[in-house]
Design a protein around this motif. Structure first.
Motif, PDB file in Angstrom:
ATOM      1  N   SER A 105      -6.133  -0.508   1.882  1.00 15.48           N
ATOM      2  CA  SER A 105      -5.763  -0.777   0.486  1.00 15.48           C
ATOM      3  C   SER A 105      -6.692   0.012  -0.426  1.00 15.48           C
ATOM      4  N   PRO A 140      -1.167   3.650   1.210  1.00 18.32           N
ATOM      5  CA  PRO A 140      -0.480   2.716   0.314  1.00 18.32           C
ATOM      6  C   PRO A 140       0.122   3.433  -0.898  1.00 18.32           C
ATOM      7  N   GLU A 141       1.251   2.918  -1.367  1.00 20.55           N
ATOM      8  CA  GLU A 141       1.860   3.451  -2.589  1.00 20.55           C
ATOM      9  C   GLU A 141       1.041   3.067  -3.806  1.00 20.55           C
TER      10      GLU A 141
END
Length: 729
Positions: free
Chosen positions: A445, A727-728
């Protein structure tokens, strides 16, 4: 107090009863008397009885230490244990070196007068046995009584923590007596002139050259896979260098080493102190890191006689936090870095691979002074207390044993590499097709969400509009946790997957204390040749590789045509030109390559080259400090931009954005920028934390959305090799 040259060099040797202080002090005095006049004072002569520890310490400081520290004679009285009173007056003359030995020799009020403090430690059972063996029945009834006084004093006065040297006298010293390690450590301290007076050792690097082309992974695994602290500077793109990517010279050599052997050491710098471990001794040098680096490496100690630029020395990593010594602020972040500012191993043995000429250098270091200490005619008292026998040929035998194991490992891995080449498959037990099954990589993250990062880009642009900076290298971090502590082979498997996915000229696998760095950096920070030639090669400007040849070529051309990326690169070139010029010969700074595209496995990069010549007499360590941290990771102007970035990022970068590489005994150095590098560290409960720093340069023309995508592009190569998605948000 008289000037340093008129007063003795004062050394305190402290520790609890039975640790071996007296034996060590006698041995040190005997060795130092070959070079200086030495006086030795035993605190046990002035303790007034079995309850007199505190009173004895006060008497020693006021009656003995203070006069000698002033360069005057000390007149004192020894305690008569049978009569229970002080006896006739005695005199200690201020010799060139005075050694004070005993419990409390370095108590709080005395430490400020001493030039060096040595704390000798040993397990309590060993201390009691040694003390009673020495003093017999006289001491036995009073051991607990005296030990209680020592415990009360130590609880109120952390003398051990304040010592310059901590000596584990109960540990085996291997192949050299304890006093040799202590003398070497004392000699590394910034002592007042003229110091210990020990002769400068003429180091010698021996090289055995083998015609071989081994499998690097297998060779590293065999020779250094089980080492506690080990380094691998890995030109993992050597097979493709020069073919549109990294120039061949960057990727010619790979270096593997550890801190093993008689001369191996390990150093960590944190909170203004460099702690160096060598065998049973740890020395604390309380001064800025780059000053320590100058004293340890800044003057070449062996000639440049090898075809490879590395001839043993220090290898490791300098963290971004060292900016506090080079113009940046020392900021207490809410998100600190739980690790050292720098970590390095001193290599007394190493393997260097020449990928161009298909040769292997087996390097070993000889230190005539240390070998001479190990070759004493008979076991010394300090050798006896450490449990090691002194053998004049043991160091040589150990070195030959390592060479023989290295020869066998090179031969075995060369056979395997040849067989793998014929089969067309990667070889070696440490080169799996993937680190873990597909899709099972750790979940990462971002520290900053997409919205937060884009907002910080706009804030950086506001600073640019106000004239506070021209370009700011804004960074963030990806983080993941594994619920277990990885074994050495698992760590190597992880790095094997990374080097296969993203080969690079400055790839590295570093195991340093509690940290592991697995990196695929393409960027050189600074190289210094043994002759004093400087080279920096900053990268600014990135595009992903295309899925087809046509798409890839278009992305490459897009990077070449980009005015924004070219402007970013040129601003950093100007900054680096200024950094190098501070210690360069006037007129020697040139830019032979400007904004050239280099293509790597996962990205295209815009790279420039700045060359210079180090001025005569200039410090090599200061030249590195003048350019640190790399301008490509800060922006311009450097000092004010680092302050802005501290506020915007709000977290410590740790090793990310620092430098990794070597400092050779020849005076040569080659350091890369720590980017595209995974940092692994254990946490309580058996958890392993993985972090990856990523960022990009922000200018007035930056598009916040594009900056976010650039961050994701740079993370893809590292995370993809772990089977993890970027992660986007």
């Amino acid at each position: 107090m008289p000037p340093a040259s008129a007063r003795p060099l004062l050394i305190g040797i402290d520790g609890f009863s039975g640790a071996g202080k007296t034996s060590l002090a006698l041995e040190l005095a005997a060795q130092l008397r070959a070079h200086r006049s030495v006086a030795l004072f035993h605190l046990e002569d002035v303790y007034p009885g079995w309850d007199g520890l505190a009173a004895g310490m006060d008497y020693y400081r006021g009656t003995v230490l203070e006069p000698l520290a002033a360069g005057e004679e000390a007149h004192w009285q020894a305690w008569d244990w049978q009569a229970g009173r002080y006896g006739p007056r005695r005199t200690t003359v201020p010799a060139e070196i005075v050694i004070f030995e005993g419990v409390g020799a370095a108590h709080r009020a005395a430490r400020q007068l001493l030039d060096a403090v040595v704390w000798v430690d040993a397990p309590e059972a060993e201390r009691r046995e040694r003390a009673l063996a020495r003093d017999g029945d006289t001491y036995a009834p009073h051991w607990n009584r005296w030990a209680a006084q020592e415990a009360r004093w130590a609880a109120a006065d952390p003398a051990q923590a304040g010592a310059d040297l901590q000596v584990a006298a109960g540990e085996s010293t291997g192949r050299a007596p304890l006093h040799a390690y202590v003398l070497r450590a004392l000699g590394s301290l910034p002592l007042p002139a003229p110091g210990l007076g020990l002769p400068q050792s003429a180091l010698q690097v021996d090289a055995e050259i083998l015609d071989a082309d081994p499998d690097p992974l297998q060779l590293y695994s065999e020779l250094f896979g089980s080492s506690g602290n080990a380094v691998w500077l890995d030109s993992s793109d050597a097979g493709t260098a020069g073919a549109g990517g990294s120039p061949a010279e960057r990727s010619r050599f790979s270096i593997m080493a550890d801190d093993g052997g008689l001369l191996g050491r390990y150093a960590e710098h944190a909170a203004g102190t460099t702690r160096v471990s060598h065998g049973p001794v740890q020395v604390a040098v309380r001064e800025p890191f780059f000053r320590w680096l100058h004293s340890e490496w800044g003057t070449a100690s062996v000639p440049q006689e090898l075809d490879c630029p590395f001839a043993l020395g220090w290898v490791g990593c300098l963290g971004y936090g060292l900016k506090r010594e080079t113009g940046g602020a020392d900021v207490p972040f809410d998100v600190p870095f739980d690790g050292p500012d720098a970590a390095l191993v001193f290599t007394g043995r190493a393997v260097v691979l020449d990928h161009v000429l298909k040769r292997v250098f087996l390097l070993t270091l000889k230190d005539p002074w240390f070998d001479g200490q190990a070759g004493s005619a008979a076991p010394s008292s300090s050798a006896a207390l450490s449990g090691s026998a002194v053998d004049s040929s043991s160091a040589a035998r150990s070195g030959e044993a390592w060479l023989e194991s290295a020869r066998r490992a090179v031969a075995a891995s060369s056979v395997r590499a040849a067989a793998s080449a014929v089969a067309g498959a990667p070889g070696g037990p440490a080169s799996p097709q993937g680190w873990r099954p597909a899709g099972s990589g750790p979940a990462f993250s971002f520290r900053d969400s997409r919205a937060d990062y884009q907002a910080k880009v706009r804030l950086a642009q506001a600073h640019i509009a106000e004239g506070n900076t021209y370009e700011a290298c804004l960074t963030t971090q990806l983080r993941a946790e594994l619920p277990e502590e990885l074994e050495p082979q698992e760590l190597l498997d992880l790095y094997a997957a990374l080097r296969r996915r993203s080969p690079a000229p400055f790839a590295s696998f570093l195991r340093l204390g509690n940290l592991v760095l697995a990196g695929t950096s393409p960027e050189r920070f600074l190289r210094i040749s043994a002759a004093g030639n400087l080279r920096a090669e900053p990268i600014k400007g990135t595009r992903p590789r295309g899925g087809t040849p046509a798409a890839d070529a278009e992305l490459r051309q897009d990077l070449l045509r980009s005015d924004k990326d070219r402007a970013e690169n040129i601003m950093i070139v100007d900054l680096m030109r200024n950094d190098l010029s501070r210690l360069a010969e006037p007129g020697s700074v040139t830019v032979p390559r400007l904004c050239v595209v280099e293509s790597y496995a996962t990205v295209h990069q815009l790279v420039s080259t700045i060359d210079a010549r180090l001025a005569s007499g200039a410090s090599r360590a200061e030249a590195i400090a003048a350019a640190f941290p790399a301008g490509s990771m800060t922006g311009a102007p450097k000092s004010s931009t680092m302050t802005i970035l501290d506020r915007l990022e709000g977290a410590a970068r740790g090793m990310y954005s620092g430098a990794a590489g070597y400092f050779s005994l020849t005076g040569a150095a080659d350091l890369s920028v720590v980017i595209r590098t995974l940092v692994l560290s254990p946490k309580p409960g058996g958890v392993t934390v993985l972090s990856l720093g990523v960022g990009g340069a922000v200018t007035s023309g930056s598009d916040p959305k594009a900056e976010w995508q650039e961050v994701r592009t740079k993370a893809r190569g590292v995370l993809g090799s772990l089977g993890s998605a970027v992660p986007e948000d």
